[in-house]
Design a protein around this motif. Structure first.
Motif, PDB file in Angstrom:
ATOM      1  N   ARG A  19       0.824  -1.201   0.000  1.00 43.28           N
ATOM      2  CA  ARG A  19       0.000   0.000   0.000  1.00 43.28           C
ATOM      3  C   ARG A  19       0.865   1.262   0.000  1.00 43.28           C
ATOM      4  O   ARG A  19       0.533   2.261  -0.656  1.00 43.28           O
ATOM      5  CB  ARG A  19      -0.922   0.006   1.214  1.00 43.28           C
ATOM      6  CG  ARG A  19      -1.948  -1.131   1.194  1.00 43.28           C
ATOM      7  CD  ARG A  19      -2.727  -1.224   2.491  1.00 43.28           C
ATOM      8  NE  ARG A  19      -3.380   0.035   2.788  1.00 43.28           N
ATOM      9  CZ  ARG A  19      -3.402   0.593   3.994  1.00 43.28           C
ATOM     10  NH1 ARG A  19      -2.788   0.015   5.022  1.00 43.28           N
ATOM     11  NH2 ARG A  19      -4.017   1.731   4.178  1.00 43.28           N
ATOM     12  N   LEU A  20       1.982   1.236   0.721  1.00 40.55           N
ATOM     13  CA  LEU A  20       2.866   2.398   0.776  1.00 40.55           C
ATOM     14  C   LEU A  20       3.522   2.646  -0.579  1.00 40.55           C
ATOM     15  O   LEU A  20       3.599   3.797  -1.036  1.00 40.55           O
ATOM     16  CB  LEU A  20       3.922   2.208   1.857  1.00 40.55           C
ATOM     17  CG  LEU A  20       4.945   3.338   2.022  1.00 40.55           C
ATOM     18  CD1 LEU A  20       4.259   4.676   2.290  1.00 40.55           C
ATOM     19  CD2 LEU A  20       5.932   3.018   3.144  1.00 40.55           C
ATOM     20  N   ALA A  21       3.995   1.599  -1.227  1.00 42.11           N
ATOM     21  CA  ALA A  21       4.592   1.760  -2.555  1.00 42.11           C
ATOM     22  C   ALA A  21       3.571   2.335  -3.532  1.00 42.11           C
ATOM     23  O   ALA A  21       3.860   3.254  -4.310  1.00 42.11           O
ATOM     24  CB  ALA A  21       5.120   0.412  -3.060  1.00 42.11           C
ATOM     25  N   ASP A  22       2.342   1.812  -3.468  1.00 39.41           N
ATOM     26  CA  ASP A  22       1.276   2.292  -4.352  1.00 39.41           C
ATOM     27  C   ASP A  22       0.956   3.760  -4.070  1.00 39.41           C
ATOM     28  O   ASP A  22       0.779   4.566  -4.992  1.00 39.41           O
ATOM     29  CB  ASP A  22       0.037   1.422  -4.145  1.00 39.41           C
ATOM     30  CG  ASP A  22      -1.094   1.779  -5.093  1.00 39.41           C
ATOM     31  OD1 ASP A  22      -0.902   1.664  -6.312  1.00 39.41           O
ATOM     32  OD2 ASP A  22      -2.175   2.169  -4.606  1.00 39.41           O
ATOM     33  N   LYS A  23       0.917   4.131  -2.790  1.00 34.51           N
ATOM     34  CA  LYS A  23       0.595   5.513  -2.425  1.00 34.51           C
ATOM     35  C   LYS A  23       1.688   6.475  -2.878  1.00 34.51           C
ATOM     36  O   LYS A  23       1.401   7.567  -3.389  1.00 34.51           O
ATOM     37  CB  LYS A  23       0.393   5.618  -0.911  1.00 34.51           C
ATOM     38  CG  LYS A  23       0.055   7.009  -0.410  1.00 34.51           C
ATOM     39  CD  LYS A  23      -1.242   7.540  -1.020  1.00 34.51           C
ATOM     40  CE  LYS A  23      -2.434   6.758  -0.571  1.00 34.51           C
ATOM     41  NZ  LYS A  23      -3.710   7.348  -1.091  1.00 34.51           N
ATOM     42  N   LEU A  24       2.956   6.096  -2.722  1.00 33.31           N
ATOM     43  CA  LEU A  24       4.057   6.958  -3.157  1.00 33.31           C
ATOM     44  C   LEU A  24       3.996   7.208  -4.658  1.00 33.31           C
ATOM     45  O   LEU A  24       4.194   8.344  -5.124  1.00 33.31           O
ATOM     46  CB  LEU A  24       5.401   6.330  -2.782  1.00 33.31           C
ATOM     47  CG  LEU A  24       5.762   6.347  -1.286  1.00 33.31           C
ATOM     48  CD1 LEU A  24       7.012   5.516  -1.042  1.00 33.31           C
ATOM     49  CD2 LEU A  24       5.965   7.777  -0.789  1.00 33.31           C
ATOM     50  N   ILE A  25       3.712   6.162  -5.418  1.00 34.40           N
ATOM     51  CA  ILE A  25       3.641   6.318  -6.878  1.00 34.40           C
ATOM     52  C   ILE A  25       2.479   7.231  -7.259  1.00 34.40           C
ATOM     53  O   ILE A  25       2.617   8.120  -8.100  1.00 34.40           O
ATOM     54  CB  ILE A  25       3.519   4.943  -7.551  1.00 34.40           C
ATOM     55  CG1 ILE A  25       4.851   4.200  -7.436  1.00 34.40           C
ATOM     56  CG2 ILE A  25       3.114   5.084  -9.013  1.00 34.40           C
ATOM     57  CD1 ILE A  25       4.792   2.765  -7.862  1.00 34.40           C
ATOM     58  N   LYS A  26       1.337   7.033  -6.617  1.00 37.70           N
ATOM     59  CA  LYS A  26       0.177   7.866  -6.947  1.00 37.70           C
ATOM     60  C   LYS A  26       0.392   9.322  -6.545  1.00 37.70           C
ATOM     61  O   LYS A  26       0.054  10.244  -7.294  1.00 37.70           O
ATOM     62  CB  LYS A  26      -1.073   7.307  -6.269  1.00 37.70           C
ATOM     63  CG  LYS A  26      -1.573   6.014  -6.904  1.00 37.70           C
ATOM     64  CD  LYS A  26      -2.781   5.464  -6.175  1.00 37.70           C
ATOM     65  CE  LYS A  26      -3.295   4.210  -6.867  1.00 37.70           C
ATOM     66  NZ  LYS A  26      -4.417   3.577  -6.125  1.00 37.70           N
ATOM     67  N   LEU A  27       0.980   9.536  -5.366  1.00 37.18           N
ATOM     68  CA  LEU A  27       1.215  10.910  -4.916  1.00 37.18           C
ATOM     69  C   LEU A  27       2.268  11.619  -5.760  1.00 37.18           C
ATOM     70  O   LEU A  27       2.264  12.843  -5.864  1.00 37.18           O
ATOM     71  CB  LEU A  27       1.654  10.911  -3.448  1.00 37.18           C
ATOM     72  CG  LEU A  27       0.592  10.548  -2.406  1.00 37.18           C
ATOM     73  CD1 LEU A  27       1.212  10.491  -1.019  1.00 37.18           C
ATOM     74  CD2 LEU A  27      -0.558  11.547  -2.423  1.00 37.18           C
TER      75      LEU A  27
END
Length: 224
Positions: free
Chosen positions: A154-162
């Motif tokens: 979830r953190l990797a996904d959030k960093l990419i989206k942000l």
């Protein structure tokens, strides 16, 4: 379209209303402007207006008795607030808070107009419940992520989206913990692990993405 005096046309569901109902919304609404970082509603308050966002972004978040925060959803231009809808329908007070992340323009219609249209206009009622249903579905997906999916994914996904395609994300460990509904210390440990692997570099108030491919491969576990 930039004419806020005709704001109903910005919302597909409202633009299909009959002319008298559109005119009622336009004549009884007020365009409000709210600065960035303003709390526009909070726990214990009862909504007096239905807000339709014209410009900007509002973050809706839940805060526990212990001060733990989690972002429930964001309201973007062209959307209404499902929590406000729920409170208006139930004559209840807010259980979460809404904070402007940017300067915001919104059209506000009084509770009385909302009540009359929900009871008397099927197209308006359909618009309200369609938006309500979609947001409830989104909230169930968020609950699934928080409860069942790995934090590193979830953190990797959030960093990419942000990042929005950029190589740097302007954020803090605390903000990421609120986004993902976990403790700041947990985020800090996971970011340190990403940094140890050479995927990111950290600075005060920012995270640089050094190996987007590795982060993306990890984030893709969200879809598997």
């Amino acid at each position: 379209m930039t004419d806020k005096a005709q704001w109903v046309e910005w919302f597909p569901g409202l633009s299909r209303l009959d002319a008298p109902t559109k005119q009622l919304l336009l004549t009884r609404s007020t365009i409000v402007t709210v600065p960035k970082d303003t709390t526009i509603f909070g726990p214990g308050n009862s909504p007096e207006n239905m807000l339709f966002l014209l410009d900007g972004t509002v973050r809706v978040q839940q805060v526990s008795d212990t001060g733990h925060e989690i972002v429930l959803y964001r309201i973007e231009a062209g959307q209404s607030c499902v929590l406000t809808t729920a409170c208006l329908l139930a004559y209840d007070a807010y259980s979460a808070e809404g904070i402007t992340e940017t300067p915001v323009d919104a059209a506000a219609i009084p509770r009385g107009v909302f009540d009359d249209l929900v009871s008397g206009s099927k197209p308006f009622r359909d618009f309200v419940f369609a938006a309500f249903s979609k947001r409830i579905t989104d909230l169930f997906l968020m609950i699934d992520e928080v409860a069942f999916q790995r934090l590193d994914v979830r953190l990797a996904d959030k960093l990419i989206k942000l990042s929005g395609g950029a190589d740097m994300v302007a954020t803090t460990h605390q903000k990421l913990s609120v986004e993902l509904g976990t403790a700041r210390e947990v985020i800090s440990r996971q970011l340190q692990e990403f940094q140890r692997r050479g995927w990111i570099a950290q600075a005060r108030g920012s995270v640089s993405l050094l190996d987007r491919m590795q982060l993306q491969q990890l984030a893709d576990h969200n879809a598997s």
